[in-house]
Design a protein around this motif. Structure first.
Motif, PDB file in Angstrom:
ATOM      1  N   ILE A  87     -14.494 -12.923   9.810  1.00 11.49           N
ATOM      2  CA  ILE A  87     -13.147 -11.809   9.790  1.00 11.49           C
ATOM      3  C   ILE A  87     -12.739 -11.828   8.757  1.00 11.49           C
ATOM      4  CG2 ILE A  87     -11.234 -11.384  11.135  1.00 11.49           C
ATOM      5  CD1 ILE A  87     -12.622 -13.103  13.494  1.00 11.49           C
ATOM      6  N   LEU A  88     -12.220 -10.942   7.763  1.00  7.50           N
ATOM      7  CA  LEU A  88     -11.488 -10.717   6.542  1.00  7.50           C
ATOM      8  C   LEU A  88     -10.324 -10.278   6.913  1.00  7.50           C
ATOM      9  CD1 LEU A  88     -11.186 -11.143   3.569  1.00  7.50           C
ATOM     10  CD2 LEU A  88     -12.275  -8.735   3.301  1.00  7.50           C
ATOM     11  N   VAL A  89      -9.257 -10.931   6.522  1.00 14.36           N
ATOM     12  CA  VAL A  89      -7.952 -10.596   6.600  1.00 14.36           C
ATOM     13  C   VAL A  89      -7.411 -10.152   5.348  1.00 14.36           C
ATOM     14  CG1 VAL A  89      -5.657 -11.025   7.554  1.00 14.36           C
ATOM     15  CG2 VAL A  89      -7.492 -12.152   8.383  1.00 14.36           C
ATOM     16  N   THR A  90      -6.732  -8.985   5.347  1.00 12.39           N
ATOM     17  CA  THR A  90      -6.152  -8.339   4.180  1.00 12.39           C
ATOM     18  C   THR A  90      -4.948  -7.396   4.440  1.00 12.39           C
ATOM     19  OG1 THR A  90      -6.629  -6.983   2.085  1.00 12.39           O
ATOM     20  CG2 THR A  90      -7.613  -6.120   4.128  1.00 12.39           C
ATOM     21  N   SER A  91      -4.353  -7.066   3.608  1.00 10.03           N
ATOM     22  CA  SER A  91      -3.093  -6.243   3.782  1.00 10.03           C
ATOM     23  C   SER A  91      -2.763  -5.057   3.019  1.00 10.03           C
ATOM     24  CB  SER A  91      -1.956  -7.105   3.732  1.00 10.03           C
ATOM     25  OG  SER A  91      -1.446  -7.312   2.381  1.00 10.03           O
ATOM     26  N   ILE A  92      -1.640  -4.390   3.560  1.00 10.59           N
ATOM     27  CA  ILE A  92      -1.145  -3.217   2.607  1.00 10.59           C
ATOM     28  C   ILE A  92      -0.555  -3.926   1.212  1.00 10.59           C
ATOM     29  CG2 ILE A  92      -0.550  -1.908   4.452  1.00 10.59           C
ATOM     30  CD1 ILE A  92       2.474  -2.803   4.180  1.00 10.59           C
ATOM     31  N   LYS A 111       6.270   8.146   6.132  1.00  9.63           N
ATOM     32  CA  LYS A 111       5.841   8.591   4.937  1.00  9.63           C
ATOM     33  C   LYS A 111       5.201   7.144   4.109  1.00  9.63           C
ATOM     34  CE  LYS A 111       8.168   9.489   0.546  1.00  9.63           C
ATOM     35  NZ  LYS A 111       9.363   9.754  -0.394  1.00  9.63           N
ATOM     36  N   GLY A 112       5.727   6.160   4.549  1.00  3.45           N
ATOM     37  CA  GLY A 112       5.281   4.858   4.172  1.00  3.45           C
ATOM     38  C   GLY A 112       3.701   4.499   4.460  1.00  3.45           C
ATOM     39  N   PHE A 113       3.303   5.339   5.663  1.00  8.79           N
ATOM     40  CA  PHE A 113       2.003   4.757   6.350  1.00  8.79           C
ATOM     41  C   PHE A 113       1.101   5.351   5.467  1.00  8.79           C
ATOM     42  CE2 PHE A 113      -1.536   6.627   8.749  1.00  8.79           C
ATOM     43  CZ  PHE A 113      -1.803   5.412   9.566  1.00  8.79           C
ATOM     44  N   ALA A 114       1.292   6.022   4.453  1.00 11.39           N
ATOM     45  CA  ALA A 114       0.164   6.532   3.593  1.00 11.39           C
ATOM     46  C   ALA A 114      -0.249   5.247   2.512  1.00 11.39           C
ATOM     47  CB  ALA A 114       1.048   7.398   2.446  1.00 11.39           C
ATOM     48  N   ASN A 115       0.594   4.397   2.544  1.00 10.55           N
ATOM     49  CA  ASN A 115      -0.222   3.240   1.608  1.00 10.55           C
ATOM     50  C   ASN A 115      -1.245   2.486   2.657  1.00 10.55           C
ATOM     51  OD1 ASN A 115       0.057  -0.108   1.252  1.00 10.55           O
ATOM     52  ND2 ASN A 115       0.327   1.240  -0.603  1.00 10.55           N
ATOM     53  N   LEU A 116      -0.830   2.462   3.913  1.00 12.32           N
ATOM     54  CA  LEU A 116      -1.778   1.801   4.938  1.00 12.32           C
ATOM     55  C   LEU A 116      -3.158   2.591   5.198  1.00 12.32           C
ATOM     56  CD1 LEU A 116      -2.532  -0.212   7.324  1.00 12.32           C
ATOM     57  CD2 LEU A 116      -1.023   0.754   8.549  1.00 12.32           C
ATOM     58  N   LYS A 117      -2.855   3.924   5.476  1.00 11.42           N
ATOM     59  CA  LYS A 117      -3.699   4.729   5.438  1.00 11.42           C
ATOM     60  C   LYS A 117      -4.768   4.966   4.379  1.00 11.42           C
ATOM     61  CE  LYS A 117      -4.890   9.748   6.053  1.00 11.42           C
ATOM     62  NZ  LYS A 117      -4.165  11.001   6.286  1.00 11.42           N
ATOM     63  N   GLN A 176       0.199  -6.085  -7.879  1.00 12.64           N
ATOM     64  CA  GLN A 176      -0.187  -6.327  -6.811  1.00 12.64           C
ATOM     65  C   GLN A 176       0.807  -5.224  -5.865  1.00 12.64           C
ATOM     66  OE1 GLN A 176       1.145  -8.456  -8.540  1.00 12.64           O
ATOM     67  NE2 GLN A 176       2.532 -10.095  -7.431  1.00 12.64           N
ATOM     68  N   TYR A 177       1.811  -4.700  -6.359  1.00 15.34           N
ATOM     69  CA  TYR A 177       2.899  -4.208  -5.751  1.00 15.34           C
ATOM     70  C   TYR A 177       2.558  -2.659  -5.655  1.00 15.34           C
ATOM     71  CZ  TYR A 177       5.366  -8.511  -6.933  1.00 15.34           C
ATOM     72  OH  TYR A 177       5.949  -9.694  -6.684  1.00 15.34           O
ATOM     73  N   SER A 178       1.756  -2.191  -6.314  1.00 17.99           N
ATOM     74  CA  SER A 178       1.397  -0.553  -6.129  1.00 17.99           C
ATOM     75  C   SER A 178       0.003  -0.309  -6.101  1.00 17.99           C
ATOM     76  CB  SER A 178       1.926   0.037  -7.357  1.00 17.99           C
ATOM     77  OG  SER A 178       1.588   1.280  -7.415  1.00 17.99           O
ATOM     78  N   LEU A 179      -0.566   0.676  -5.514  1.00 19.33           N
ATOM     79  CA  LEU A 179      -1.822   0.995  -5.955  1.00 19.33           C
ATOM     80  C   LEU A 179      -2.256   1.352  -7.279  1.00 19.33           C
ATOM     81  CD1 LEU A 179      -2.367   3.103  -2.758  1.00 19.33           C
ATOM     82  CD2 LEU A 179      -3.976   1.317  -3.332  1.00 19.33           C
ATOM     83  N   SER A 180      -1.131   1.853  -8.000  1.00 16.58           N
ATOM     84  CA  SER A 180      -1.144   2.153  -9.358  1.00 16.58           C
ATOM     85  C   SER A 180      -1.248   0.778 -10.288  1.00 16.58           C
ATOM     86  CB  SER A 180      -0.419   3.146  -9.845  1.00 16.58           C
ATOM     87  OG  SER A 180       0.785   2.636  -9.816  1.00 16.58           O
ATOM     88  N   ASP A 181      -1.035   1.170 -11.511  1.00 15.07           N
ATOM     89  CA  ASP A 181      -0.735  -0.262 -12.494  1.00 15.07           C
ATOM     90  C   ASP A 181       0.672  -0.292 -12.934  1.00 15.07           C
ATOM     91  OD1 ASP A 181      -0.758   2.013 -14.379  1.00 15.07           O
ATOM     92  OD2 ASP A 181      -2.179   1.243 -15.414  1.00 15.07           O
TER      93      ASP A 181
END
Length: 553
Positions: free
Chosen positions: A54-59, A352-358, A487-492
């Motif tokens: 079981i791999l646990v990860t996050s947004i 709106k923030g759900f886009a990150n989780l999605k 780590q704070y963004s999907l971008s750099d």
């Protein structure tokens, strides 16, 4: 309300021999480090079939908090309450974030691994051993240059850095060898935090001591005046370095508040390294438990991607399910809400923030992984927000389950544990890597950036462009990729929250990590030696005359 350390200090721990006995580990194969810590002989790694992983990860993490480690520990406790024989496999904390801003890595509330003070501080000395090994190599390199430089190492092309397991910005750029000729050869130098050292990566990916030594020998430390790479094997010191790590490579056994066995071993950062605990610890957990719960650092764009593309090929076992941790608070922050407004109900910001989780859910599904979302509860969360988040997840084809492990321990994660067991039974994972190693180096970088991060394109600075050409000539372009970014963004760009689009990833440098078996791609302004915040956590720490710690979370 009791602090984490107060809860930990009030807990009743079982002697570590009892925890080992619960796993069927013979007493003569454990090495005691006091009453509640032990190292396990690697021979224990070679028996029985593998359990479910079981791999646990996050947004992407925010200052609002996600609680990935807390959920991991609660999930393992919850599985054991359901009589599922679960074992934890987590990373060791680094003193840098412990004394800085992020904090430790032993969970929180009633979902912790113990003894938390020891684990968060010096533990069994593994990270100190890695620091010493790293710096021994530095000393041996400089001594070789000073003593005649038989290999013709160009002092200006030594890429091996010294390390320290603290956040110390003053050491990012240094000069060594100052003074007269007897003091050494002056050259520019720098320090990485120990958890970014290749020695850490090597230890965490090695299958045993001999594999460790072979990997150490492959480390590239710099180049000659003729621009030929120089390795540890050329210096003939891999044996000495392996000797310094002969105990550190053995997994550490501890326990949770509920006496679930936990292997805490290795601690590379996921934003600047591969972000997973050791192969030896994970494999030991898989062989001794029916379910092994492990986590990867930071968000799924970093830790989980590296787990799946870098660790799994070395582990020889892919996850059976991915648990994605999210909080209502963090998602509202990804939706544009200020941190002082997070206690207020705001369904629009949450959606709106759900886009990150999605985006993270889709990424894990692209690997063929079944996904369960764990909603880590906070006291100020509203029922309406939970309902909306669960409905949004349902539309993406995944189940979202609330977890109150921080407040209630394993009981608070029982529903999550039950759901995970059901998903493993009902949905078979179909693991597939994101890219093939034989792809051109530039294409592999673009594949990660465009598929996982959602980048429009990748921009290579002048130094990186030259390295693309040089590494192809050296045959290093066939290695997998470890991208170092915020780590704070999907971008750099740390300020781009949610699921940003139409951005380019900027690659400024590529570092060969031949011992680890991958190339580290430095992007944006990510640093391999962090600095302390204006008010570091160390200011709240103290110890009394009896040696009892306080202020440690």
């Amino acid at each position: 309300m009791s602090s984490d350390i107060e809860i930990a200090q009030q807990a009743k721990l079982a002697p570590i021999e009892q925890i080992a006995e619960k796993l069927g580990i013979p007493q003569d194969t454990i090495e005691l480090y006091g009453k509640y810590k032990a190292k396990i002989a690697l021979s224990e790694n070679e028996k029985s079939s593998l359990g479910k992983l079981i791999l646990v990860t996050s947004i992407n993490p925010t200052p609002a908090g996600e609680g990935k480690t807390t959920v991991s520990i609660g999930l393992a406790d919850g599985l054991n309450q359901l009589h599922k024989n679960a074992v934890l496999a987590l990373r060791e904390p680094s003193l840098g974030p412990v004394m800085g801003l992020k904090g430790g890595a032993t969970g929180g509330g009633h979902s912790q691994v113990l003894p938390m003070e020891d684990i968060n501080l010096h533990f069994t000395g593994d990270i100190h051993a890695i620091t010493t090994t790293n710096n021994a190599l530095s000393a041996l390199i400089d001594n070789h240059i000073h003593q005649g430089n038989e290999l013709g190492i160009d002092p200006q092309q030594v890429i091996w850095k010294r390390s320290l397991d603290l956040n110390d910005r003053e050491l990012r750029h240094t000069v060594v060898g100052l003074g007269n000729k007897a003091q050494g050869v002056p050259r520019e130098e720098g320090f990485d935090i120990t958890v970014a050292s290749e020695i850490m990566a090597v230890l965490c990916l090695a299958s045993d001591l001999m594999d460790l030594k072979a990997r150490l020998a492959k480390i590239v430390i710099g180049y000659t005046y003729q621009n030929e790479p120089v390795t540890v094997r050329d210096l003939q010191v891999e044996g000495a370095l392996a000797l310094l790590l002969k105990d550190a490579i053995k997994p550490n056994l501890v326990q949770t508040l509920e006496q679930t066995p936990a292997f805490i071993h290795g601690g590379p950062f996921a934003n600047i390294a591969h972000g997973c605990n050791s192969v030896t610890a994970t494999k030991t957990a898989l062989r001794l438990g029916d379910y092994a719960v492990t986590e990867a650092g930071f968000g799924a764009d970093l830790g989980a991607e590296k787990f799946l593309d870098l660790k799994v090929p070395n582990l020889g076992k892919a996850p059976d399910v991915v648990v994605m941790v999210a909080t209502v608070r963090a998602l509202k922050m990804h939706g544009g809400l200020a941190i002082d407004q997070l206690a207020n109900e705001n369904l629009a910001a949450l959606e709106k923030g759900f886009a990150n989780l999605k985006k993270h859910i889709k990424n894990m599904q692209n690997y063929g992984m079944p996904v369960v979302v764990a909603i880590n509860e906070f006291a100020a969360d509203r029922e309406s927000e939970f309902a909306l988040l669960q409905e949004l997840c349902r539309k993406e084809g995944v189940t979202a389950v609330r977890s109150s492990a921080w407040e209630n321990g394993g009981v608070g994660a029982q529903e999550l544990a039950s759901t995970v067991v059901d998903v493993i039974a009902e949905k078979k994972a179909d693991y597939q890597r994101l890219y093939l190693n034989r792809l051109p180096l530039e294409d592999k970088i673009k594949k990660i950036a465009q598929t996982i991060y959602g980048a429009r394109d990748v921009s290579f600075e002048k130094k990186a462009k030259k390295q693309l050409k040089d590494f192809k000539e050296l045959g290093w372009d066939q290695l997998p990729i470890c991208i170092a970014k915020t780590q704070y963004s999907l971008s750099d760009d740390a300020n781009l929250l949610g699921a940003p689009r139409d951005f380019d990833l900027t690659v400024r440098e590529i570092m060969p990590k031949m011992g680890a078996g991958f190339l580290v791609v430095l992007t944006g302004n990510v640093l391999t030696m962090p600095g302390l915040p204006k008010r570091p956590a160390a200011l709240d720490m103290d110890v009394d005359a009896a040696g009892n710690a306080s202020g440690l979370f």
